[in-house]
Scaffold this motif. Structure first.
Motif, PDB file in Angstrom:
ATOM      1  N   UNK A  28     -50.129  17.704-101.975  1.00  0.00           N
ATOM      2  CA  UNK A  28     -49.879  18.312-100.667  1.00  0.00           C
ATOM      3  C   UNK A  28     -50.616  17.583 -99.547  1.00  0.00           C
ATOM      4  N   UNK A  29     -51.836  17.141 -99.804  1.00  0.00           N
ATOM      5  CA  UNK A  29     -52.555  16.401 -98.765  1.00  0.00           C
ATOM      6  C   UNK A  29     -51.881  15.058 -98.492  1.00  0.00           C
ATOM      7  N   UNK A  30     -51.407  14.376 -99.543  1.00  0.00           N
ATOM      8  CA  UNK A  30     -50.729  13.091 -99.376  1.00  0.00           C
ATOM      9  C   UNK A  30     -49.381  13.261 -98.685  1.00  0.00           C
ATOM     10  N   UNK A  31     -48.619  14.286 -99.072  1.00  0.00           N
ATOM     11  CA  UNK A  31     -47.308  14.520 -98.466  1.00  0.00           C
ATOM     12  C   UNK A  31     -47.433  14.928 -96.999  1.00  0.00           C
ATOM     13  N   UNK A  32     -48.427  15.759 -96.695  1.00  0.00           N
ATOM     14  CA  UNK A  32     -48.632  16.158 -95.304  1.00  0.00           C
ATOM     15  C   UNK A  32     -48.990  14.946 -94.451  1.00  0.00           C
ATOM     16  N   UNK A  33     -49.817  14.055 -94.978  1.00  0.00           N
ATOM     17  CA  UNK A  33     -50.185  12.851 -94.245  1.00  0.00           C
ATOM     18  C   UNK A  33     -48.960  11.973 -94.005  1.00  0.00           C
ATOM     19  N   UNK A  34     -48.083  11.840 -95.009  1.00  0.00           N
ATOM     20  CA  UNK A  34     -46.871  11.031 -94.854  1.00  0.00           C
ATOM     21  C   UNK A  34     -45.942  11.628 -93.801  1.00  0.00           C
ATOM     22  N   UNK A  35     -45.799  12.961 -93.824  1.00  0.00           N
ATOM     23  CA  UNK A  35     -44.941  13.631 -92.838  1.00  0.00           C
ATOM     24  C   UNK A  35     -45.489  13.419 -91.430  1.00  0.00           C
ATOM     25  N   UNK A  36     -46.799  13.557 -91.270  1.00  0.00           N
ATOM     26  CA  UNK A  36     -47.412  13.383 -89.953  1.00  0.00           C
ATOM     27  C   UNK A  36     -47.282  11.947 -89.447  1.00  0.00           C
ATOM     28  N   UNK A  37     -47.257  10.995 -90.364  1.00  0.00           N
ATOM     29  CA  UNK A  37     -47.135   9.585 -89.974  1.00  0.00           C
ATOM     30  C   UNK A  37     -45.698   9.196 -89.636  1.00  0.00           C
ATOM     31  N   UNK A  38     -44.745   9.760 -90.351  1.00  0.00           N
ATOM     32  CA  UNK A  38     -43.368   9.281 -90.265  1.00  0.00           C
ATOM     33  C   UNK A  38     -42.501   9.992 -89.238  1.00  0.00           C
ATOM     34  N   UNK A  39     -42.684  11.297 -89.050  1.00  0.00           N
ATOM     35  CA  UNK A  39     -41.767  12.031 -88.169  1.00  0.00           C
ATOM     36  C   UNK A  39     -42.432  13.311 -87.673  1.00  0.00           C
ATOM     37  N   UNK A  40     -41.879  13.887 -86.617  1.00  0.00           N
ATOM     38  CA  UNK A  40     -42.422  15.168 -86.135  1.00  0.00           C
ATOM     39  C   UNK A  40     -42.347  16.220 -87.242  1.00  0.00           C
ATOM     40  N   UNK A  41     -43.425  16.925 -87.444  1.00  0.00           N
ATOM     41  CA  UNK A  41     -43.485  17.901 -88.527  1.00  0.00           C
ATOM     42  C   UNK A  41     -42.866  19.222 -88.080  1.00  0.00           C
ATOM     43  N   UNK A  42     -42.117  19.851 -88.982  1.00  0.00           N
ATOM     44  CA  UNK A  42     -41.511  21.150 -88.682  1.00  0.00           C
ATOM     45  C   UNK A  42     -42.518  22.264 -88.935  1.00  0.00           C
ATOM     46  N   UNK A  43     -42.230  23.418 -88.392  1.00  0.00           N
ATOM     47  CA  UNK A  43     -43.111  24.565 -88.584  1.00  0.00           C
ATOM     48  C   UNK A  43     -43.168  24.965 -90.063  1.00  0.00           C
ATOM     49  N   UNK A  44     -42.016  24.893 -90.748  1.00  0.00           N
ATOM     50  CA  UNK A  44     -41.984  25.273 -92.173  1.00  0.00           C
ATOM     51  C   UNK A  44     -42.827  24.328 -93.024  1.00  0.00           C
ATOM     52  N   UNK A  45     -42.720  23.023 -92.740  1.00  0.00           N
ATOM     53  CA  UNK A  45     -43.518  22.050 -93.502  1.00  0.00           C
ATOM     54  C   UNK A  45     -44.999  22.233 -93.215  1.00  0.00           C
ATOM     55  N   UNK A  46     -45.308  22.468 -91.941  1.00  0.00           N
ATOM     56  CA  UNK A  46     -46.709  22.685 -91.569  1.00  0.00           C
ATOM     57  C   UNK A  46     -47.279  23.889 -92.304  1.00  0.00           C
ATOM     58  N   UNK A  47     -46.524  24.966 -92.346  1.00  0.00           N
ATOM     59  CA  UNK A  47     -46.985  26.180 -93.027  1.00  0.00           C
ATOM     60  C   UNK A  47     -47.203  25.926 -94.512  1.00  0.00           C
ATOM     61  N   UNK A  48     -46.239  25.242 -95.138  1.00  0.00           N
ATOM     62  CA  UNK A  48     -46.328  24.999 -96.584  1.00  0.00           C
ATOM     63  C   UNK A  48     -47.586  24.210 -96.950  1.00  0.00           C
ATOM     64  N   UNK A  49     -47.816  23.108 -96.251  1.00  0.00           N
ATOM     65  CA  UNK A  49     -48.914  22.228 -96.627  1.00  0.00           C
ATOM     66  C   UNK A  49     -50.266  22.710 -96.113  1.00  0.00           C
ATOM     67  N   UNK A  50     -50.302  23.179 -94.883  1.00  0.00           N
ATOM     68  CA  UNK A  50     -51.578  23.596 -94.292  1.00  0.00           C
ATOM     69  C   UNK A  50     -52.173  24.783 -95.029  1.00  0.00           C
ATOM     70  N   UNK A  51     -51.335  25.785 -95.322  1.00  0.00           N
ATOM     71  CA  UNK A  51     -51.850  26.962 -96.022  1.00  0.00           C
ATOM     72  C   UNK A  51     -52.281  26.623 -97.449  1.00  0.00           C
ATOM     73  N   UNK A  52     -51.657  25.592 -98.018  1.00  0.00           N
ATOM     74  CA  UNK A  52     -52.067  25.141 -99.354  1.00  0.00           C
ATOM     75  C   UNK A  52     -53.435  24.462 -99.296  1.00  0.00           C
ATOM     76  N   UNK A  53     -53.646  23.660 -98.240  1.00  0.00           N
ATOM     77  CA  UNK A  53     -54.883  22.884 -98.135  1.00  0.00           C
ATOM     78  C   UNK A  53     -56.101  23.728 -97.784  1.00  0.00           C
ATOM     79  N   UNK A  54     -55.885  24.976 -97.392  1.00  0.00           N
ATOM     80  CA  UNK A  54     -57.018  25.869 -97.134  1.00  0.00           C
ATOM     81  C   UNK A  54     -57.825  26.080 -98.407  1.00  0.00           C
TER      82      UNK A  54
END
Length: 224
Positions: free
Chosen positions: A76-102
């Motif tokens: 999840x940390x690697x995928x979130x970093x890739x999403x942030x680097x490659x394209x604007x992140x959606x709210x759903x993706x942000x919720x999925x990864x951020x809440x996991x990384x807590x």
């Protein structure tokens, strides 16, 4: 004159024989005492090693129970970093990864038997075991220090940075503004870096646990 008579004839031989018997008796008693002491210490050490075996097995189980968590949090940390680097992140993706990384997790390591063995005088007959346990303790120390530092950094950077953007108790993204910033991307990069280093130490520690367990199993097998 008496001294001369003492060292003549039969009396002198008797005197030497009695002296030899006394010295021999003392020597035998001393050797028996050493043997009994060594036998008792060996038995005590074997009991400590058996306790150590149980502790090692518990710690192996602890590492195995964290495998799924370690894989998910790293992915999840690697995928979130890739999403942030490659394209604007959606709210759903942000919720999925951020809440996991807590989530954070530190292995609950049992070390009483290990400390007892290392602080004792045992280990002279099992030098390999003691050396491998010392190596294991180095890995454990590095792992725990990194885990503690990682938890603090996540709290001070990740959680604090998102305190106004994410309602963690309600599991809801309130604002995407900070999540789309370069600063947030750098925070996730630091998290992903910490995760990779943690994985390295987890793998080293787990491999060393298995090595120590194998040595202990062989020692106990040879004693049976």
């Amino acid at each position: 004159m008496r001294l001369k008579r003492l060292f003549k004839g039969q009396n002198f031989k008797v005197y030497l024989m009695e002296l030899f018997i006394v010295i021999l008796g003392i020597s035998i008693a001393y050797q028996l005492n050493l043997y009994n002491e060594a036998r008792i210490n060996h038995k005590l050490e074997l009991n400590v090693i058996k306790n150590l075996e149980k502790e090692i097995q518990i710690n192996i189980g602890e590492f195995e129970s964290l495998k799924a968590y370690r894989k998910r949090i790293t992915d999840h940390s690697s995928k979130l970093l890739r999403v942030l680097k490659s394209k604007p992140i959606s709210r759903d993706s942000a919720k999925k990864y951020i809440l996991s990384l807590v989530q954070t997790s530190t292995p609950d390591l049992q070390r009483q038997a290990t400390n007892s063995y290392l602080s004792s005088n045992y280990g002279q007959t099992n030098i390999l075991l003691k050396n491998e346990i010392l190596t294991l303790e180095v890995y454990f120390q590095e792992l725990m220090e990194l885990s503690d530092g990682y938890k603090k950094r996540k709290q001070d950077d990740f959680m604090s940075f998102l305190s106004e953007s994410v309602d963690f108790s309600e599991r809801r993204i309130a604002s995407m503004e900070k999540i789309k910033t370069l600063e947030f991307k750098n925070i996730i990069w630091n998290i992903a870096t910490d995760e990779r280093e943690l994985n390295r130490l987890y793998e080293l520690s787990f491999s060393q646990l298995a090595k120590v367990d194998s040595i202990i199993t062989q020692i106990i097998k040879e004693e049976e």
